[in-house]
Scaffold this active site. Structure first.
Site, mmCIF file in Angstrom:
data_model
loop_
_atom_site.group_PDB
_atom_site.id
_atom_site.type_symbol
_atom_site.label_atom_id
_atom_site.label_comp_id
_atom_site.label_asym_id
_atom_site.label_seq_id
_atom_site.Cartn_x
_atom_site.Cartn_y
_atom_site.Cartn_z
ATOM 1 N N MET A 42 0.841 -1.198 0.000
ATOM 2 C CA MET A 42 0.000 0.000 0.000
ATOM 3 C C MET A 42 0.881 1.255 0.000
ATOM 4 O O MET A 42 0.431 2.342 0.362
ATOM 5 C CB MET A 42 -0.927 -0.001 1.220
ATOM 6 C CG MET A 42 -1.925 -1.172 1.159
ATOM 7 S SD MET A 42 -3.421 -0.905 2.082
ATOM 8 C CE MET A 42 -2.753 -0.752 3.717
ATOM 9 N N ASN A 51 4.079 3.846 1.056
ATOM 10 C CA ASN A 51 4.725 4.306 2.285
ATOM 11 C C ASN A 51 5.816 3.290 2.660
ATOM 12 O O ASN A 51 5.879 2.795 3.783
ATOM 13 C CB ASN A 51 3.684 4.461 3.399
ATOM 14 C CG ASN A 51 4.234 5.196 4.601
ATOM 15 O OD1 ASN A 51 5.203 5.937 4.504
ATOM 16 N ND2 ASN A 51 3.617 4.986 5.753
ATOM 17 N N LEU A 52 6.641 3.011 1.675
ATOM 18 C CA LEU A 52 7.555 1.874 1.762
ATOM 19 C C LEU A 52 8.706 2.090 2.748
ATOM 20 O O LEU A 52 9.260 3.183 2.841
ATOM 21 C CB LEU A 52 8.134 1.577 0.369
ATOM 22 C CG LEU A 52 7.105 1.317 -0.737
ATOM 23 C CD1 LEU A 52 7.807 1.061 -2.069
ATOM 24 C CD2 LEU A 52 6.187 0.156 -0.396
ATOM 25 N N HIS A 92 9.530 -3.551 3.204
ATOM 26 C CA HIS A 92 8.948 -3.751 1.870
ATOM 27 C C HIS A 92 10.047 -4.047 0.853
ATOM 28 O O HIS A 92 9.887 -4.890 -0.025
ATOM 29 C CB HIS A 92 8.203 -2.488 1.404
ATOM 30 C CG HIS A 92 6.976 -2.166 2.180
ATOM 31 N ND1 HIS A 92 6.887 -1.076 3.017
ATOM 32 C CD2 HIS A 92 5.781 -2.782 2.241
ATOM 33 C CE1 HIS A 92 5.685 -1.032 3.554
ATOM 34 N NE2 HIS A 92 4.991 -2.047 3.098
ATOM 35 N N GLN A 139 -10.169 -2.317 2.748
ATOM 36 C CA GLN A 139 -9.664 -3.017 3.926
ATOM 37 C C GLN A 139 -9.506 -2.126 5.156
ATOM 38 O O GLN A 139 -9.003 -2.572 6.177
ATOM 39 C CB GLN A 139 -8.346 -3.733 3.604
ATOM 40 C CG GLN A 139 -7.140 -2.837 3.417
ATOM 41 C CD GLN A 139 -5.931 -3.627 2.936
ATOM 42 O OE1 GLN A 139 -5.843 -4.014 1.784
ATOM 43 N NE2 GLN A 139 -4.969 -3.858 3.828
ATOM 44 N N VAL A 191 5.989 -12.175 6.675
ATOM 45 C CA VAL A 191 5.543 -12.953 7.833
ATOM 46 C C VAL A 191 5.041 -12.029 8.946
ATOM 47 O O VAL A 191 4.298 -12.451 9.833
ATOM 48 C CB VAL A 191 6.715 -13.846 8.341
ATOM 49 C CG1 VAL A 191 6.410 -14.483 9.679
ATOM 50 C CG2 VAL A 191 7.039 -14.917 7.320
ATOM 51 N N MET A 248 9.431 -3.842 11.565
ATOM 52 C CA MET A 248 9.200 -2.661 10.720
ATOM 53 C C MET A 248 7.770 -2.651 10.223
ATOM 54 O O MET A 248 7.231 -3.683 9.815
ATOM 55 C CB MET A 248 10.150 -2.659 9.534
ATOM 56 C CG MET A 248 11.519 -2.247 9.939
ATOM 57 S SD MET A 248 12.538 -1.910 8.490
ATOM 58 C CE MET A 248 14.113 -1.759 9.287
ATOM 59 N N ARG A 287 3.054 1.576 10.326
ATOM 60 C CA ARG A 287 2.392 2.162 11.507
ATOM 61 C C ARG A 287 3.377 2.695 12.543
ATOM 62 O O ARG A 287 2.979 3.401 13.456
ATOM 63 C CB ARG A 287 1.549 1.110 12.199
ATOM 64 C CG ARG A 287 0.397 0.686 11.377
ATOM 65 C CD ARG A 287 -0.051 -0.619 11.890
ATOM 66 N NE ARG A 287 -1.118 -1.129 11.072
ATOM 67 C CZ ARG A 287 -2.036 -1.934 11.518
ATOM 68 N NH1 ARG A 287 -2.038 -2.291 12.775
ATOM 69 N NH2 ARG A 287 -2.962 -2.377 10.718
HETATM 70 O O1 PAF Z 1 -0.094 -5.986 3.551
HETATM 71 C C1 PAF Z 1 -0.515 -5.029 2.888
HETATM 72 O O2 PAF Z 1 0.154 -4.025 2.693
HETATM 73 C C2 PAF Z 1 -1.908 -5.095 2.303
HETATM 74 O O3 PAF Z 1 -2.783 -5.748 3.155
HETATM 75 C C3 PAF Z 1 -1.957 -5.710 0.896
HETATM 76 C C4 PAF Z 1 -1.529 -7.169 0.931
HETATM 77 C C5 PAF Z 1 -1.047 -4.930 -0.036
HETATM 78 C C6 PAF Z 1 -3.373 -5.657 0.335
HETATM 79 O O4 PAF Z 1 -3.818 -4.342 0.208
#
Ligand code: PAF
Length: 282
Positions: free
Chosen positions: A30, A32-33, A37, A61, A150, A186, A189
């Site tokens: 989503m 904001n890496l 990530h 979500q 994980v 990490m 949030r």
């Molecule tokens: O883990 C996340 O960042 C999100 O839940 C995902 C898997 C990209 C789905 O929007």
């Protein structure tokens, strides 16, 4: 790195990669890496030829519209980071591209039971949004592999189940939790942790490790371990959502004859909800 906003554009590039026999991996995010990530991208690169990262802040979500609105959109820096680790394609669709008929009437993918417990219990509808968007992304990209961290252990288990139940022809690769120097997992949030809380939030990992160590040493009094852990977290000033020992595959409460147990926890800071977990094999 090529950037696509439309599914059709991405698909036509991927079609020629697939014709060339290239192995495609998808890393859904989503945005904001952070380094966690980027570790997923690096993991994807180990076993595939072309890595597609998606950045889509999935409204479906989020339980609260304001949380979705406030989710940091850091597109330019995300792109720089993705380029630095050699990501090949970025899929960055608009809301209309992903949900052309709107959110209210969107067909949803439901994975019952596994999504009702743990984080699902305190975030109703959250996993339905995740399974729906992940199904859509898998259908758009049709990768050979998809990588998930994980850290979101329940999400990983739910996605593995989704893949099995709906026969998606994709291999799910899991990537280990990426941690800060003090061990904090990490997460996007972590930005919401206040400075006075930051040295104390490590208690979540400490108690999870402590429970795991006890289990490995033969103490299977899960209830007792959990209540001691909750008390320790409360003493540090945080509210506990759950601290629990589960069967690593079913997410059922751990039984004494389970061979694979995962200890999972979620706590509330003033402005964030943090999760962590550790798995043990007996
Ligand atoms: O883990 C996340 O960042 C999100 O839940 C995902 C898997 C990209 C789905 O929007």
């Amino acid at each position: 790195m090529q950037i696509y906003n439309s599914a059709d554009g991405l698909r036509s590039s991927l079609a020629s990669d697939k014709l060339d026999g290239k192995k495609i991996a998808l890393v859904p995010t989503m945005g904001n890496l952070h380094d966690g990530h980027l570790a997923l991208i690096e993991k994807a690169k180990e076993t595939s030829d072309v890595v597609v990262c998606s950045i889509f802040v999935n409204a479906l979500q989020f339980n609260l519209k304001e949380d979705w609105e406030q989710y940091p959109r850091t597109f330019d820096t995300d792109c720089e980071k993705l380029r630095s680790v050699g990501c090949d394609y970025l899929f960055h669709p608009t809301e209309t591209e992903m949900y052309p008929n709107g959110l209210d009437t969107q067909t949803k993918v439901v994975c019952p039971y596994l999504t009702d417990v743990l984080c699902g219990a305190s975030r109703p509808g959250h996993f339905e949004g995740v399974t729906t968007v992940v199904s859509k992304l898998l259908n758009i990209v049709q990768p050979h592999e998809a990588v998930f961290g994980v850290k979101d252990y329940q999400q990983l288990i739910v996605i593995k189940r989704l893949i099995e139940d709906l026969c998606f022809p994709v291999k799910i690769i899991s990537a280990p939790i990426h941690r800060e120097i003090d061990g904090l997992a990490m997460s996007s949030r972590n930005w919401h942790i206040e400075s006075d809380e930051r040295p104390k939030v490590i208690i979540l990992k400490e108690v999870i490790d402590w429970i795991a160590e006890n289990i490995l040493n033969g103490n299977l009094d899960f209830f007792d371990l959990e209540s001691i852990a909750i008390e320790r977290i409360n003493k540090r000033g945080f509210e506990v959502d759950y601290i629990t020992c589960c069967n690593s595959e079913t997410l059922d409460f751990a039984a004494n004859d389970d061979k694979n147990i995962t200890v999972l926890g979620a706590i509330y800071t003033k402005k964030a909800r943090l999760i962590d977990n550790v798995s043990v094999q007996l």
